[in-house]
Design a protein around this motif. Structure first.
Motif, short mmCIF file in Angstrom:
data_model
loop_
_atom_site.label_atom_id
_atom_site.label_comp_id
_atom_site.label_asym_id
_atom_site.label_seq_id
_atom_site.Cartn_x
_atom_site.Cartn_y
_atom_site.Cartn_z
N LEU A 144 25.42 -27.45 19.75
CA LEU A 144 26.12 -28.33 18.49
C LEU A 144 26.59 -27.61 17.60
O LEU A 144 28.09 -28.21 17.54
N SER A 145 26.26 -25.65 16.88
CA SER A 145 27.21 -25.80 16.24
C SER A 145 28.83 -25.33 16.77
O SER A 145 29.68 -26.04 16.38
N ALA A 146 28.43 -25.00 17.72
CA ALA A 146 29.75 -23.94 18.60
C ALA A 146 30.64 -25.65 18.95
O ALA A 146 31.99 -26.12 18.96
N ALA A 147 30.01 -26.57 19.08
CA ALA A 147 30.85 -28.37 19.65
C ALA A 147 31.64 -28.18 18.04
O ALA A 147 32.65 -29.16 18.47
N PHE A 148 30.60 -28.79 17.34
CA PHE A 148 30.98 -28.85 16.12
C PHE A 148 32.26 -28.18 15.35
O PHE A 148 33.09 -28.76 15.04
N SER A 149 32.28 -26.96 15.72
CA SER A 149 33.42 -26.15 14.89
C SER A 149 34.63 -26.08 15.71
O SER A 149 35.66 -26.53 15.08
N LYS A 150 34.12 -26.55 17.34
CA LYS A 150 35.40 -26.12 18.24
C LYS A 150 36.12 -27.33 18.08
O LYS A 150 37.82 -27.81 17.53
N ALA A 151 35.67 -28.79 17.93
CA ALA A 151 36.27 -30.07 17.84
C ALA A 151 36.57 -30.45 16.17
O ALA A 151 37.26 -31.40 16.42
N ARG A 152 35.64 -30.08 15.33
CA ARG A 152 36.67 -29.44 13.94
C ARG A 152 37.92 -29.45 13.74
O ARG A 152 38.97 -29.99 13.29
N ALA A 153 38.41 -27.77 14.64
CA ALA A 153 39.74 -27.37 14.63
C ALA A 153 40.54 -28.64 15.45
O ALA A 153 41.40 -28.53 15.02
N GLU A 154 40.02 -28.51 16.43
CA GLU A 154 41.08 -29.53 17.55
C GLU A 154 41.35 -31.02 16.75
O GLU A 154 42.88 -31.35 16.75
N LEU A 155 40.73 -31.44 16.57
CA LEU A 155 40.70 -32.43 15.08
C LEU A 155 41.84 -32.51 13.81
O LEU A 155 42.50 -33.07 14.03
N ARG A 156 41.54 -31.46 13.62
CA ARG A 156 42.23 -31.09 12.00
C ARG A 156 43.82 -30.97 12.93
O ARG A 156 44.68 -31.11 12.13
N ASP A 157 43.73 -30.18 13.69
CA ASP A 157 45.30 -29.35 14.28
C ASP A 157 46.05 -31.60 14.16
O ASP A 157 46.80 -31.30 14.67
N LEU A 158 45.27 -32.27 15.31
CA LEU A 158 45.14 -33.24 15.92
C LEU A 158 45.70 -34.29 14.36
O LEU A 158 47.00 -35.34 14.81
N GLU A 159 45.74 -34.01 12.83
CA GLU A 159 46.04 -35.21 12.32
C GLU A 159 47.29 -35.00 12.04
O GLU A 159 47.81 -33.59 11.95
N PRO A 160 48.27 -36.39 11.91
CA PRO A 160 49.06 -36.84 11.07
C PRO A 160 49.68 -35.08 10.06
O PRO A 160 48.41 -35.07 8.46
N ALA A 161 50.63 -34.83 9.71
CA ALA A 161 50.43 -33.76 8.60
C ALA A 161 50.55 -34.52 7.26
O ALA A 161 50.24 -33.64 6.31
N SER A 162 51.03 -35.98 7.20
CA SER A 162 50.87 -35.90 5.51
C SER A 162 49.50 -36.54 5.11
O SER A 162 49.23 -36.95 4.23
N SER A 163 48.48 -36.25 6.53
CA SER A 163 46.74 -37.13 5.72
C SER A 163 46.31 -36.20 4.87
O SER A 163 46.24 -34.91 5.22
N GLY A 164 46.51 -35.86 3.85
CA GLY A 164 46.05 -35.50 2.64
C GLY A 164 44.77 -35.42 2.13
O GLY A 164 43.65 -35.17 1.24
N VAL A 165 43.51 -36.93 2.63
CA VAL A 165 42.82 -37.27 2.29
C VAL A 165 41.47 -37.62 3.53
O VAL A 165 41.89 -37.43 4.30
N PRO A 166 40.26 -37.05 3.15
CA PRO A 166 39.66 -37.62 4.60
C PRO A 166 40.24 -38.92 5.16
O PRO A 166 39.96 -40.05 4.31
N ASN A 167 39.80 -39.05 6.14
CA ASN A 167 40.10 -40.01 6.93
C ASN A 167 38.26 -40.79 7.22
O ASN A 167 37.57 -40.55 7.79
N HIS A 168 38.46 -42.04 7.64
CA HIS A 168 37.00 -43.04 6.75
C HIS A 168 36.35 -43.82 8.39
O HIS A 168 36.18 -44.25 8.89
N ALA A 169 37.52 -43.70 9.01
CA ALA A 169 38.64 -44.77 10.42
C ALA A 169 36.90 -45.99 10.42
O ALA A 169 36.52 -45.21 11.79
N PRO A 170 37.16 -47.24 10.17
CA PRO A 170 35.99 -47.10 10.46
C PRO A 170 36.05 -47.90 12.08
O PRO A 170 37.60 -48.22 12.83
#
Length: 273
Positions: A144-170
């Motif tokens: 789970l740690s490996a999956a979480f770390s890799k997923a977080r890195a990918e999702l961070r790279d895919l975030e729009p550059a203008s996003s400076g705050v956490p997304n709460h994506a309802p």
């Protein structure tokens, strides 16, 4: 990234917001009928029920506080070995047994990112099944740690550059399934405002996955003493919320019934702290 995998495995590209529910539905079906996908509890030993254990029941047993770390690791070593044969049913089965932990981590990711968090966490969990070192303790935690770390890195790279705050994506992820497991207690504590997402990750890694505070500090680039103080304060709030009933689990009776065989077979099994 092309997430397509055989149709007999979790369809990670389909309906990201309901992916884990789709997998859970298929997983429950695999535990039904005259020949459910199961493991031999007698062969595994370690206070597990001495009979065939269907995977949905195995998932409930492994989450129960009376299940010791040795039994949990033995079961997960077997699941990883069978998943590595390439049999799609066992790969789906491994994801199904890990669903509570996957839901919790998807919930945390959805607090931070707007991408398809469920697809990402399942994708990297499937990859981790091929690479995790089953000789090390805490097999499922390491997965789970490996999956979480890799997923977080990918999702961070895919975030729009203008996003400076956490997304709460309802609606980006459905609430975690209400199982009586420490991971899910943490997940309930976040939306209740008892602890933050970052505190939940800290507690989960250093208390449930046996990552040392020093290693976590090195991994995150934060001072160890600051992490210790934050964790101490968060654990105190969590304990108070549990004792007050704020984080009570209305499904405790269901889990206890599902694991009654384990309790009868192992009256002296070590309880998790």
């Amino acid at each position: 990234m092309d997430r397509r995998i055989p149709a007999t495995e979790p369809a990670v590209a389909r309906h990201g917001e309901t992916l884990l529910n789709d997998i859970e539905y298929r997983f429950r079906l695999m535990g039904q009928g005259p020949s459910p996908l199961s493991v031999d509890g007698r062969a595994l030993g370690l206070a597990l029920p001495r009979r065939a254990i269907a995977l949905p029941e195995l998932s409930a047993i492994l989450m129960h506080p009376s299940c010791g770390y040795a039994a949990r690791d033995a079961a997960w070593r077997l699941l990883v070995q069978r998943a590595r044969t390439g049999d799609p049913a066992w790969r789906v089965g491994a994801v199904g047994v890990a669903l509570p932990g996957l839901r919790f981590r998807a919930y945390l990711l959805a607090k931070l990112f707007s991408g398809d968090v469920q697809a990402a966490i399942v994708e990297y969990f499937l990859r981790a099944l091929s690479t995790v070192d089953v000789a090390k303790p805490g097999v499922v935690g390491n997965l789970l740690s490996a999956a979480f770390s890799k997923a977080r890195a990918e999702l961070r790279d895919l975030e729009p550059a203008s996003s400076g705050v956490p997304n709460h994506a309802p609606g980006a992820v459905l609430p975690p399934a209400p199982y009586g497991h420490p991971d899910l207690v943490l997940a309930r504590a976040v939306p209740a405002g008892v602890i933050t997402v970052q505190e939940a990750e800290l507690i989960g890694a250093t208390h449930l996955e046996e990552v040392s505070l020093t290693a976590y500090a090195e991994r995150t680039g934060q001072p160890r003493w600051n992490l210790y103080k934050r964790r101490t304060a968060a654990v105190a709030r969590l304990k108070a919320a549990i004792e007050s009933g704020e984080l009570s689990d209305p499904y405790d009776d269901v889990v206890n019934e599902a694991t009654s065989t384990l309790v009868l077979d192992a009256p002296t099994a070590r309880k998790r702290p």
